[in-house]
Write an enzyme that holds these catalytic residues in place. Structure first.
Site, short mmCIF file in Angstrom:
data_model
loop_
_atom_site.label_atom_id
_atom_site.label_comp_id
_atom_site.label_asym_id
_atom_site.label_seq_id
_atom_site.Cartn_x
_atom_site.Cartn_y
_atom_site.Cartn_z
N GLY A 1 0.79 -1.21 0.00
CA GLY A 1 0.00 0.00 0.00
C GLY A 1 0.83 1.27 0.00
CG MET A 2 2.57 2.48 3.05
SD MET A 2 3.36 2.53 4.65
CE MET A 2 1.93 2.64 5.73
CG ASP B 1 9.05 -3.91 9.04
OD1 ASP B 1 8.35 -4.67 9.72
OD2 ASP B 1 8.82 -3.66 7.85
#
Length: 522
Positions: free
Chosen positions: A20-21, A140
């Site tokens: 999505g990014m 992450d």
């Protein structure tokens, strides 16, 4: 179809991943003619519905973080080449890493050998220790951000990008959209609290648990549900599903997954020290992508390394899932004619690496469209082999040349000039690869055919003289000095007879013979 060029330098080729990014692409650095990976991020999506000032601040933060992380020097971190903005996107240019990401590696090996899990974790500890010393927190760490290279070494991706994405983790409570990866997120990160090295150690514990048990410790149908379990549920000990896992390893995983950061190991160095007794000492690696290899044979050469990626050709087509970097027609099928034109343009611009990839990828489509033995495919195969040689990829060019030589010999006979040229080029590849005996044998095999060339055939004695010269130098390399001197002395006589004593050929031979005499005399 015109491809996008980022920052007037990086030509995007095939997409590797999309979210999505942003997106991750394989790309080509037009200036240095090399493969790279380009990550594109949309700051407007990262900032949500924020003001224009928020977007600009995100851009500045992105570049600043990339500059900081680019200073971290560790072989287990992907190298950052460039970063900046291009139109509406932020871009990060990274080293192109061969291998498999850890998620795919796990999926291909079920159950994952626990010594492999230990070896992966130990390498990650070395990376995290270097990162935390800056200090930087990855934020992450997860299997999709970890690559296992063919030699078994582990490379961590996306350092610095995660810190930009994690600018406001508390937005999770307002929007329900997680920033980061909920399955690997430490409780303090999920709650929007301060993050530190202990946050990455928790993610390392999740990765270890997944490698050993086959699943993450906390899963759920929603991101909020997963984060709730991170906060309030105890992880299942891995020995309940894998009795072969050593008890100390299970205990370490549970400590890494402690809810309170104070109850986790104090540092990545401490985790490594606990893993060290479980690492293999010596032995034989299981093959490519064996993460224990760096510990089984530390700093050793790689004799078990595959010669090169299997060449893609009409005879050995690529898997159906392999991306084709060349142009495509309206139907989405590879455009063979367009690819040929693109290769010509790239070669004219000196961009050999990209031309090689397009040629190799387009060959299966050309074979399907025109037939494996069609003139079009033969021309492409010939160009592919020649371009591989121009790019210095002799190990990949060699099997292509051998197949071309075999096919041409079967059709036109062993004395056919094109068949002989393929064999001559193959001998050159062998020589460049250091396989002196094999190169010597190939040169000797083709020499009689060139010595039969008569005046007017178009080649003259030059090629036979070249081969005899190579034979003499190879004999010298193999230590047969007497045979080498006799070979070069006879060649000197013949070149003087054909060209005269002052021609560059005999002059070079005299220099080499004199040098040999001086060395042996000294």
């Amino acid at each position: 179809m015109t491809r996008r060029v980022v920052a007037e330098r990086y030509e995007l080729a095939t997409i590797l991943g999309q979210g999505g990014m942003g997106q991750v692409w394989t790309a080509y650095d037009q200036r240095l003619d090399r493969r790279v990976a380009v990550k594109l991020l949309r700051p407007d999506r990262l900032a949500g519905a924020g003001a224009k000032e928020d977007v600009e601040e995100l851009r500045r933060r992105f570049v600043r973080e990339c500059r900081v992380t680019a200073q971290v020097d560790h072989r287990g971190l992907v190298t950052v080449h460039d970063a900046g903005g291009d139109g509406d996107d932020l871009f990060l240019v990274m080293q192109h890493v061969e291998g498999a990401d850890l998620a795919d590696h796990l999926a291909e090996h079920d159950p994952y050998p626990w010594p492999w899990a230990v070896a992966v974790a130990a390498q990650l500890c070395a990376v995290l220790s270097a990162v935390h010393a800056v200090p930087i927190v990855h934020r992450d760490l997860k299997p999709r951000n970890i690559m296992v290279r063919p030699d078994g070494t582990v490379t961590v991706l996306d350092l610095g990008v995660a810190s930009v994405l994690d600018t406001d983790t508390t937005r999770l409570t307002h929007t329900g959209s997680p920033i980061g990866s909920p399955a690997y997120m430490a409780p303090e990160q999920a709650m929007g609290g301060a993050v530190g090295p202990y946050t990455d150690l928790y993610a390392l514990g999740v990765v270890l648990h997944e490698l050993l048990s086959g699943d993450v410790p906390f899963a759920g149908s929603t991101a909020l549900g997963v984060l709730h379990r991170h906060l309030y549920e105890a992880p299942e000990p891995v020995r309940r599903v894998r009795t072969d896992v050593p008890e100390p390893l299970e205990a370490l995983v549970l400590r890494l997954l402690a809810k309170d950061p104070q109850d986790r190991p104090a540092s990545a160095q401490e985790v490594y020290e606990e893993l060290a007794p479980l690492l293999p000492s010596r032995g034989t690696p299981g093959g490519p992508l064996d993460p224990t290899r760096p510990f089984l044979r530390p700093h050793a050469p790689w004799p078990d390394r595959p010669a090169a990626p299997a060449p893609v050709s009409a005879a050995h087509p690529a898997p159906a899932s392999a991306p084709v970097p060349g142009p495509r027609g309206p139907s989405g099928r590879p455009d063979v004619a367009g690819a040929v034109d693109q290769v010509k343009r790239l070669l004219g611009e000196g961009r050999i690496t990209q031309a090689v990839d397009i040629l190799g990828s387009i060959l299966p489509a050309a074979a399907a469209e025109h037939g494996r033995n069609s003139p079009v495919v033969r021309i492409l195969r010939k160009q592919y082999a020649a371009t591989l040689m121009d790019d210095g990829q002799y190990r990949r060019a060699l099997p292509e040349l051998r197949r071309l030589a075999e096919d041409r010999t079967a059709e036109a006979g062993p004395a056919d000039p094109q068949a002989l040229q393929y064999r001559f080029d193959a001998a050159q590849c062998l020589e460049q690869l250091g396989e002196a005996s094999a190169a010597l044998g190939e040169y000797r095999a083709v020499l009689p055919y060139y010595e039969r060339v008569r005046p007017g055939d178009g080649t003259g004695p030059g090629r036979s003289f070249d081969i005899r010269h190579r034979i003499g130098l190879l004999l010298l390399a193999l230590g047969d000095h007497g045979a080498a001197r006799a070979q070069l002395q006879a060649l000197l006589y013949d070149t003087e007879r054909v060209y005269g004593p002052h021609h560059p050929r005999p002059a070079e031979l005299r220099r080499q013979l004199t040098h040999q005499s001086d060395v042996r005399g000294g």
